[in-house]
Design an enzyme around this catalytic site. Structure first.
Site: not given
Length: 123
Positions: A91, A111
């Site tokens: 997406c 992260c």
């Protein structure tokens, strides 16, 4: 249903306007159960709890994605830095950044903004 309709305004801001959640605010930062972390928008499995580690940074951190195909990378030069940004390959949602200071076996630290993830615990 489009992503914008599924997400809160803040989740959408982080995922599609390249925002960042404040450190240490995601409940997923301290999640210890075994399971899979999916993209909150498209439900693509992105990370396994087996690759999660405590980086001390305030964001959920992983040393590798489930597969190389689920993550795309791009160069981020915002905020006067050069970083590698990571996106969901399906997406295109912004997830966070990857850094070369993670633990073995990869030496990488993905992260990731917790608001971009949905945790599915193992049964």
């Amino acid at each position: 249903m489009k992503c914008k309709e599924k997400l809160t305004p803040f989740e959408y801001h982080v995922m599609f306007e390249h925002g960042t959640e404040p450190a240490f605010t995601s409940p997923l930062y301290s999640e210890k159960r075994e399971g899979i972390y999916q993209c909150k928008c498209c439900q693509t499995p992105l990370f396994s709890s087996k690759a999660k580690f405590d980086s001390g940074t305030g964001w959920p951190s992983f040393y590798r994605p489930i597969s190389k195909e689920v993550i795309e990378e791009s160069t981020d030069t915002s905020h006067g830095m050069v970083r590698t940004e990571v996106h969901c390959s399906k997406c295109k949602a912004h997830l966070g950044h990857v850094f070369p200071d993670g633990p073995p076996p990869t030496g990488l630290r993905y992260c990731i903004n917790g608001v971009c993830l949905r945790f599915i615990p193992n049964e």
